[in-house]
Design a protein around this motif. Structure first.
Motif, PDB file in Angstrom:
ATOM      1  N   UNK A  86      11.478  -5.380  11.426  1.00 47.01           N
ATOM      2  CA  UNK A  86      10.577  -6.112  10.535  1.00 47.01           C
ATOM      3  C   UNK A  86       9.252  -5.377  10.385  1.00 47.01           C
ATOM      4  N   UNK A  87       8.755  -4.806  11.480  1.00 41.55           N
ATOM      5  CA  UNK A  87       7.512  -4.034  11.434  1.00 41.55           C
ATOM      6  C   UNK A  87       7.668  -2.823  10.514  1.00 41.55           C
ATOM      7  N   UNK A  88       8.790  -2.100  10.670  1.00 44.23           N
ATOM      8  CA  UNK A  88       9.040  -0.939   9.821  1.00 44.23           C
ATOM      9  C   UNK A  88       9.206  -1.345   8.364  1.00 44.23           C
ATOM     10  N   UNK A  89       9.912  -2.445   8.122  1.00 42.61           N
ATOM     11  CA  UNK A  89      10.129  -2.920   6.758  1.00 42.61           C
ATOM     12  C   UNK A  89       8.817  -3.255   6.063  1.00 42.61           C
ATOM     13  N   UNK A  90       7.951  -3.933   6.775  1.00 47.33           N
ATOM     14  CA  UNK A  90       6.671  -4.322   6.169  1.00 47.33           C
ATOM     15  C   UNK A  90       5.843  -3.096   5.807  1.00 47.33           C
ATOM     16  N   UNK A  91       5.875  -2.097   6.666  1.00 40.55           N
ATOM     17  CA  UNK A  91       5.115  -0.886   6.373  1.00 40.55           C
ATOM     18  C   UNK A  91       5.702  -0.148   5.181  1.00 40.55           C
ATOM     19  N   UNK A  92       7.034  -0.035   5.112  1.00 41.67           N
ATOM     20  CA  UNK A  92       7.673   0.649   3.988  1.00 41.67           C
ATOM     21  C   UNK A  92       7.495  -0.142   2.690  1.00 41.67           C
ATOM     22  N   UNK A  93       7.523  -1.475   2.780  1.00 44.64           N
ATOM     23  CA  UNK A  93       7.218  -2.284   1.600  1.00 44.64           C
ATOM     24  C   UNK A  93       5.810  -2.001   1.097  1.00 44.64           C
ATOM     25  N   UNK A  94       4.903  -1.872   2.036  1.00 38.22           N
ATOM     26  CA  UNK A  94       3.506  -1.572   1.700  1.00 38.22           C
ATOM     27  C   UNK A  94       3.409  -0.232   0.970  1.00 38.22           C
ATOM     28  N   UNK A  95       4.165   0.763   1.431  1.00 38.67           N
ATOM     29  CA  UNK A  95       4.144   2.069   0.780  1.00 38.67           C
ATOM     30  C   UNK A  95       4.816   2.031  -0.585  1.00 38.67           C
ATOM     31  N   UNK A  96       5.928   1.323  -0.689  1.00 39.01           N
ATOM     32  CA  UNK A  96       6.726   1.335  -1.915  1.00 39.01           C
ATOM     33  C   UNK A  96       6.143   0.482  -3.032  1.00 39.01           C
TER      34      UNK A  96
END
Length: 463
Positions: A222-232
């Motif tokens: 979930x932590x990784x997903x939120x960061x990648x969502x932020x980038x994308x």
């Protein structure tokens, strides 16, 4: 090149005007099983099957291929491959210009230790268990100057720095902005860029150890997903999370982000389709040109498994594209993902290069960006739409997956082959493309009809 009786032809587009055709004989006997295995792996990669497959060959933390830096654009973009604020891993370690971030790493190390409830010594020992595997990930000779103790300290500090940043940045955690005082606002803003440089990576096995220490598996994802969502998609976007660790362990964070960026591979629909090689030099038309042919850009749905797709209909077509955010650091991140795909020993399906090559064709002028923004496909925080055009113009894409590229292009060309559709699209675009054009056409038609009636009445009265 000698042709086999039953080759599988795959073509990789080298530039807008140069091509290399790779012929892989799938039925010809091969004495070396390993060579055949590698050949078939590339077949899968080039046809979109191997995006998430395990790669048994040993991979290394590669450096930017020198050939990428030899062209005029490559030389202009060279700074996009070098860290601006923080070094991660041994390749840029101890550079004087990055010394301030080394002090900041000590703070993030202590903060991460406190957040886990474990001592720094415990964190050190856990990373030390994988330090041998981590050292093997780098190019031979690049870590010889570091003892196991020094190398482990580097990995620990860098990993805690990365994990604390990607956990706190998307949610605007108070502490992360207070830490601006150590790097300055502009320095801190560049960390996001530096985290995804090809030569600025640490092995994911190190990140994984510390991630599991603090979070259960699902929470870590979930932590990784939120960061990648932020980038994308930008910090204001809400996007359904993807399973970023569903497949093999990635080599590093850049490889993991690339996998997240491109979505899951689509199924092969026409693997053995006969391509028209005569038309291979032709690229996509721009967004505004496609619109003039009744081909409209649409944003894919959140549950779509494809980042690029063309859907033809009876009288029009839809070019589906995934939503992406563009910020001042997007150029550096994209260039480093392209560089990763160009490295040896990293067989991929070239999905990032293909995506960027398509966008280069679509974005030619300001109106193209405006149309993408209007359809919620592109969100950008640059100074102007012209800056987006300039950014894509600066990209140099040495190779693409011709199979994927050609599938999109063939769909567009087939729709355009119907002349009545093209004529109808041109008629509407030229004369009804805006309210003012429509009013003008109607007024002109009214004047023409009135003149005709007046002439007709005058003739009738004369008789």
């Amino acid at each position: 090149m000698e042709h086999s009786s039953n080759p599988l032809k795959m073509e990789m587009e080298m530039t807008e005007s140069e091509h290399v055709i790779v012929e892989i004989p799938i039925n010809r006997p091969v004495n070396n099983d390993n060579i055949r295995s590698v050949a078939m792996e590339w077949v899968d990669c080039l046809t979109g099957k191997a995006t998430t497959k395990s790669n048994e060959r040993e991979q290394h933390m590669e450096k930017v291929p020198p050939l990428l830096l030899k062209s005029e654009k490559g030389r202009r973009n060279s700074e996009c491959y070098e860290p601006a604020v923080v070094s991660l891993g041994p390749y840029h370690h101890n550079r004087p210009a990055l010394a301030q971030a080394e002090k900041y790493k000590l703070i993030t190390l202590e903060e991460y230790s406190l957040s886990t409830g474990k001592t720094i010594g415990t964190l050190y020992n856990m990373v030390f268990e994988v330090v041998h595997d981590a050292r093997k990930c780098y190019i031979d000779g690049s870590t010889d100057d570091y003892s196991d103790h020094e190398f482990n300290q580097m990995m620990l500090r860098d990993a805690c720095f990365i994990l604390l940043y990607i956990e706190r940045m998307p949610c605007g955690h108070t502490n992360i902005f207070l830490n601006n005082e150590y790097l300055g606002a502009i320095g801190f803003a560049n960390i996001k860029r530096d985290l995804l440089l090809l030569e600025n990576q640490i092995p994911f096995v190190v990140l994984e150890v510390l991630l599991k220490l603090k979070f259960p598996k699902d929470k870590g994802e979930e932590v990784l997903n939120k960061f990648f969502n932020y980038l994308n998609y930008g910090e204001v976007m809400i996007r359904k999370d993807k399973k970023v660790l569903e497949y093999k362990r990635p080599l590093h964070l850049l490889e993991l982000y690339r996998s997240y960026f491109i979505s899951l591979p689509t199924k092969d629909k026409a693997l053995h389709e006969k391509f028209n090689y005569v038309k291979r030099n032709r690229a996509f038309a721009s967004v505004t040109e496609l619109k003039g042919r009744w081909i409209f850009l649409r944003c894919t749905s959140d549950d779509s498994t494809s980042d690029m797709e063309f859907n033809p209909y009876i009288c029009y077509g839809e070019f589906m594209l995934a939503r992406r955010a563009v910020c001042p650091y997007t150029k550096a991140i994209y260039l480093n993902m392209i560089a990763y795909e160009m490295c040896p020993h990293t067989p991929t399906d070239l999905r990032i290069s293909t995506y960027i090559r398509v966008m280069k064709s679509l974005i030619i002028q300001r109106d193209d960006v405006k149309e993408l923004r209007r359809n919620n496909i592109l969100i950008h925080s640059l100074d102007s739409d012209e800056e987006v055009v300039k950014m894509y113009d600066e990209f140099e894409v040495p190779a693409v997956n011709y199979y994927m590229f050609n599938q999109l292009r063939l769909g567009i060309e087939r729709l355009n082959e119907s002349r009545y559709k093209t004529w109808g699209a041109e008629l509407i675009t030229d004369y009804f493309g805006s309210p003012w054009k429509t009013v003008g056409v109607l007024v002109a038609a009214a004047i023409l009809v009135t003149s005709f009636l007046q002439t007709y009445c005058a003739i009738k009265q004369g008789n």
